[in-house]
Scaffold this motif. Structure first.
Motif, PDB file in Angstrom:
ATOM      1  N   LEU A  94      62.441 -27.957  13.644  1.00 41.65           N
ATOM      2  CA  LEU A  94      62.909 -29.017  14.540  1.00 41.65           C
ATOM      3  C   LEU A  94      64.422 -29.197  14.441  1.00 41.65           C
ATOM      4  O   LEU A  94      65.110 -29.349  15.458  1.00 41.65           O
ATOM      5  CB  LEU A  94      62.216 -30.339  14.215  1.00 41.65           C
ATOM      6  CG  LEU A  94      60.811 -30.548  14.779  1.00 41.65           C
ATOM      7  CD1 LEU A  94      60.207 -31.835  14.233  1.00 41.65           C
ATOM      8  CD2 LEU A  94      60.819 -30.572  16.300  1.00 41.65           C
ATOM      9  N   LYS A 111      63.899 -33.505  24.858  1.00 45.81           N
ATOM     10  CA  LYS A 111      62.496 -33.654  24.446  1.00 45.81           C
ATOM     11  C   LYS A 111      61.580 -32.759  25.266  1.00 45.81           C
ATOM     12  O   LYS A 111      60.685 -32.089  24.724  1.00 45.81           O
ATOM     13  CB  LYS A 111      62.077 -35.125  24.595  1.00 45.81           C
ATOM     14  CG  LYS A 111      60.674 -35.414  24.083  1.00 45.81           C
ATOM     15  CD  LYS A 111      60.332 -36.886  24.240  1.00 45.81           C
ATOM     16  CE  LYS A 111      58.904 -37.153  23.769  1.00 45.81           C
ATOM     17  NZ  LYS A 111      58.511 -38.564  23.958  1.00 45.81           N
ATOM     18  N   MET A 114      62.055 -29.126  24.272  1.00 44.13           N
ATOM     19  CA  MET A 114      61.402 -28.884  22.993  1.00 44.13           C
ATOM     20  C   MET A 114      59.915 -28.637  23.209  1.00 44.13           C
ATOM     21  O   MET A 114      59.333 -27.722  22.622  1.00 44.13           O
ATOM     22  CB  MET A 114      61.612 -30.094  22.075  1.00 44.13           C
ATOM     23  CG  MET A 114      61.293 -29.842  20.624  1.00 44.13           C
ATOM     24  SD  MET A 114      62.681 -29.385  19.579  1.00 44.13           S
ATOM     25  CE  MET A 114      63.760 -30.757  19.600  1.00 44.13           C
ATOM     26  N   GLU A 115      59.288 -29.423  24.073  1.00 45.01           N
ATOM     27  CA  GLU A 115      57.862 -29.235  24.380  1.00 45.01           C
ATOM     28  C   GLU A 115      57.624 -27.884  25.051  1.00 45.01           C
ATOM     29  O   GLU A 115      56.630 -27.201  24.762  1.00 45.01           O
ATOM     30  CB  GLU A 115      57.367 -30.370  25.273  1.00 45.01           C
ATOM     31  CG  GLU A 115      57.290 -31.717  24.564  1.00 45.01           C
ATOM     32  CD  GLU A 115      57.104 -32.890  25.522  1.00 45.01           C
ATOM     33  OE1 GLU A 115      57.063 -32.651  26.754  1.00 45.01           O
ATOM     34  OE2 GLU A 115      57.016 -34.037  25.042  1.00 45.01           O
ATOM     35  N   PHE A 118      57.655 -25.177  22.477  1.00 44.28           N
ATOM     36  CA  PHE A 118      56.413 -25.115  21.709  1.00 44.28           C
ATOM     37  C   PHE A 118      55.263 -24.544  22.531  1.00 44.28           C
ATOM     38  O   PHE A 118      54.320 -23.971  21.976  1.00 44.28           O
ATOM     39  CB  PHE A 118      56.061 -26.498  21.156  1.00 44.28           C
ATOM     40  CG  PHE A 118      56.990 -26.963  20.062  1.00 44.28           C
ATOM     41  CD1 PHE A 118      57.545 -26.059  19.167  1.00 44.28           C
ATOM     42  CD2 PHE A 118      57.318 -28.309  19.936  1.00 44.28           C
ATOM     43  CE1 PHE A 118      58.404 -26.471  18.144  1.00 44.28           C
ATOM     44  CE2 PHE A 118      58.172 -28.738  18.921  1.00 44.28           C
ATOM     45  CZ  PHE A 118      58.721 -27.816  18.024  1.00 44.28           C
ATOM     46  N   ASP A 119      55.331 -24.682  23.866  1.00 40.96           N
ATOM     47  CA  ASP A 119      54.359 -24.006  24.732  1.00 40.96           C
ATOM     48  C   ASP A 119      54.597 -22.497  24.726  1.00 40.96           C
ATOM     49  O   ASP A 119      53.654 -21.703  24.736  1.00 40.96           O
ATOM     50  CB  ASP A 119      54.464 -24.530  26.169  1.00 40.96           C
ATOM     51  CG  ASP A 119      53.864 -25.918  26.318  1.00 40.96           C
ATOM     52  OD1 ASP A 119      53.060 -26.324  25.450  1.00 40.96           O
ATOM     53  OD2 ASP A 119      54.207 -26.606  27.301  1.00 40.96           O
ATOM     54  N   PRO A 122      53.800 -21.187  20.352  1.00 39.74           N
ATOM     55  CA  PRO A 122      52.904 -22.145  19.676  1.00 39.74           C
ATOM     56  C   PRO A 122      53.027 -22.125  18.157  1.00 39.74           C
ATOM     57  O   PRO A 122      52.846 -23.157  17.503  1.00 39.74           O
ATOM     58  CB  PRO A 122      51.510 -21.700  20.131  1.00 39.74           C
ATOM     59  CG  PRO A 122      51.738 -20.973  21.416  1.00 39.74           C
ATOM     60  CD  PRO A 122      53.066 -20.306  21.283  1.00 39.74           C
ATOM     61  N   ALA A 125      55.419 -24.634  16.928  1.00 42.87           N
ATOM     62  CA  ALA A 125      54.884 -25.999  16.937  1.00 42.87           C
ATOM     63  C   ALA A 125      54.152 -26.277  15.624  1.00 42.87           C
ATOM     64  O   ALA A 125      54.289 -27.355  15.029  1.00 42.87           O
ATOM     65  CB  ALA A 125      53.956 -26.192  18.130  1.00 42.87           C
ATOM     66  N   GLU A 126      53.388 -25.288  15.150  1.00 42.71           N
ATOM     67  CA  GLU A 126      52.666 -25.443  13.880  1.00 42.71           C
ATOM     68  C   GLU A 126      53.625 -25.541  12.701  1.00 42.71           C
ATOM     69  O   GLU A 126      53.346 -26.202  11.710  1.00 42.71           O
ATOM     70  CB  GLU A 126      51.727 -24.250  13.671  1.00 42.71           C
ATOM     71  CG  GLU A 126      50.607 -24.137  14.683  1.00 42.71           C
ATOM     72  CD  GLU A 126      49.799 -22.869  14.478  1.00 42.71           C
ATOM     73  OE1 GLU A 126      49.791 -22.331  13.344  1.00 42.71           O
ATOM     74  OE2 GLU A 126      49.174 -22.396  15.462  1.00 42.71           O
ATOM     75  N   ARG A 128      56.787 -26.751  12.747  1.00 46.08           N
ATOM     76  CA  ARG A 128      57.942 -27.565  13.139  1.00 46.08           C
ATOM     77  C   ARG A 128      58.631 -28.275  11.973  1.00 46.08           C
ATOM     78  O   ARG A 128      59.837 -28.509  12.012  1.00 46.08           O
ATOM     79  CB  ARG A 128      57.535 -28.573  14.217  1.00 46.08           C
ATOM     80  CG  ARG A 128      56.603 -29.672  13.768  1.00 46.08           C
ATOM     81  CD  ARG A 128      56.234 -30.581  14.935  1.00 46.08           C
ATOM     82  NE  ARG A 128      55.337 -29.900  15.871  1.00 46.08           N
ATOM     83  CZ  ARG A 128      55.093 -30.323  17.090  1.00 46.08           C
ATOM     84  NH1 ARG A 128      55.675 -31.423  17.548  1.00 46.08           N
ATOM     85  NH2 ARG A 128      54.263 -29.677  17.874  1.00 46.08           N
ATOM     86  N   SER A 146      64.653 -19.562  20.576  1.00 45.38           N
ATOM     87  CA  SER A 146      64.390 -20.941  20.993  1.00 45.38           C
ATOM     88  C   SER A 146      65.616 -21.821  20.810  1.00 45.38           C
ATOM     89  O   SER A 146      65.933 -22.664  21.661  1.00 45.38           O
ATOM     90  CB  SER A 146      63.215 -21.516  20.195  1.00 45.38           C
ATOM     91  OG  SER A 146      62.046 -20.756  20.417  1.00 45.38           O
TER      92      SER A 146
END
Length: 235
Positions: A94, A111, A114-115, A118-119, A122, A125-126, A128, A146
């Motif tokens: 993050l 924000k 960032m989403e 993570f799409d 993935p 995201a795990e 982060r 990213s």
């Protein structure tokens, strides 16, 4: 979108780029292939202002950028993913992504991006809350890409994204590169030693030898070029 005109770049007294000229149109994936030491990474660093050219011009969206600082160039919409990834190893995933958005002030946009990241990845995201330095090589490469995307670049410079990665991970990275280009219309300049993969994902390509551009053509035609096959495709 990007135009290099007769770029000459030096490290001290050693000339790395010799009259390099190239053009990139909006929405393209362009690959720059060549042997180790040919000047590929220096080309990217000359564009991004890390190693400014001693002479020649770089234009981005018809605006001269060759005398600008690296942070000014980022603010115009050019992000570089350096060779070797160079994430911040002691910062979390993050925090690395936040660093990519350092020049931005649109909190809602950050924000959302960032989403979207993570799409796209993935596994990040795990991870982060995990320190970047504890990620695998492939995950670090995903994080480096990213982080660059968090600046919302119009032009993404990728330096050896497959370096040191397992074949399955390399395939995944190149699928993501294609997806970034098609879904967000991000223009990409790709430096890559795996010429076969690079040309298969690119629209056009340039061949660099000893600091000079020696050949340019569509990616399809370069894949069929006998000299390219012998020198870079192992055929």
């Amino acid at each position: 979108m990007l135009k290099l005109k007769n770029i000459n770049t030096f490290y001290g007294n050693i000339q790395a780029l010799k009259g390099v000229s190239m053009e990139i149109s909006e929405g393209e994936i362009i690959t720059l292939i060549g042997a180790n030491g040919a000047g590929k990474s220096t080309t990217l660093m000359s564009i991004s202002g890390v190693v400014p050219p001693r002479s020649g011009q770089v234009y981005f969206m018809d605006r001269p950028i060759h005398t600008m600082s690296a942070n000014q160039i980022v603010s115009l919409g050019i992000s570089q993913v350096p060779e070797g990834r160079r994430i911040f190893p002691y910062l979390t995933v993050l925090e690395n992504l936040d660093m990519g958005a350092f020049l931005r002030t649109d909190k809602d946009g950050i924000k959302k991006d960032m989403e979207d990241i993570f799409d796209l990845f993935p596994i990040l995201a795990e991870r982060r809350h995990q320190a970047g330095g504890t990620l695998s090589g492939g995950e670090q490469q995903m994080l480096a890409i990213s982080r660059a995307l968090m600046a919302r670049p119009k032009l993404l410079l990728l330096d050896e994204p497959s370096l040191g990665l397992a074949p399955l991970v390399v395939k995944q990275i190149f699928e993501i590169i294609r997806k970034i280009n098609t879904e967000s219309n991000t223009t990409i300049l790709l430096v890559e030693q795996n010429a076969n993969l690079a040309l298969k994902v690119a629209h056009r390509g340039y061949v660099m030898e000893n600091g000079r551009i020696t050949l340019s053509d569509s990616a399809d035609r370069l894949l069929e070029n006998e000299d390219v096959k012998r020198a870079y495709l192992g055929l």
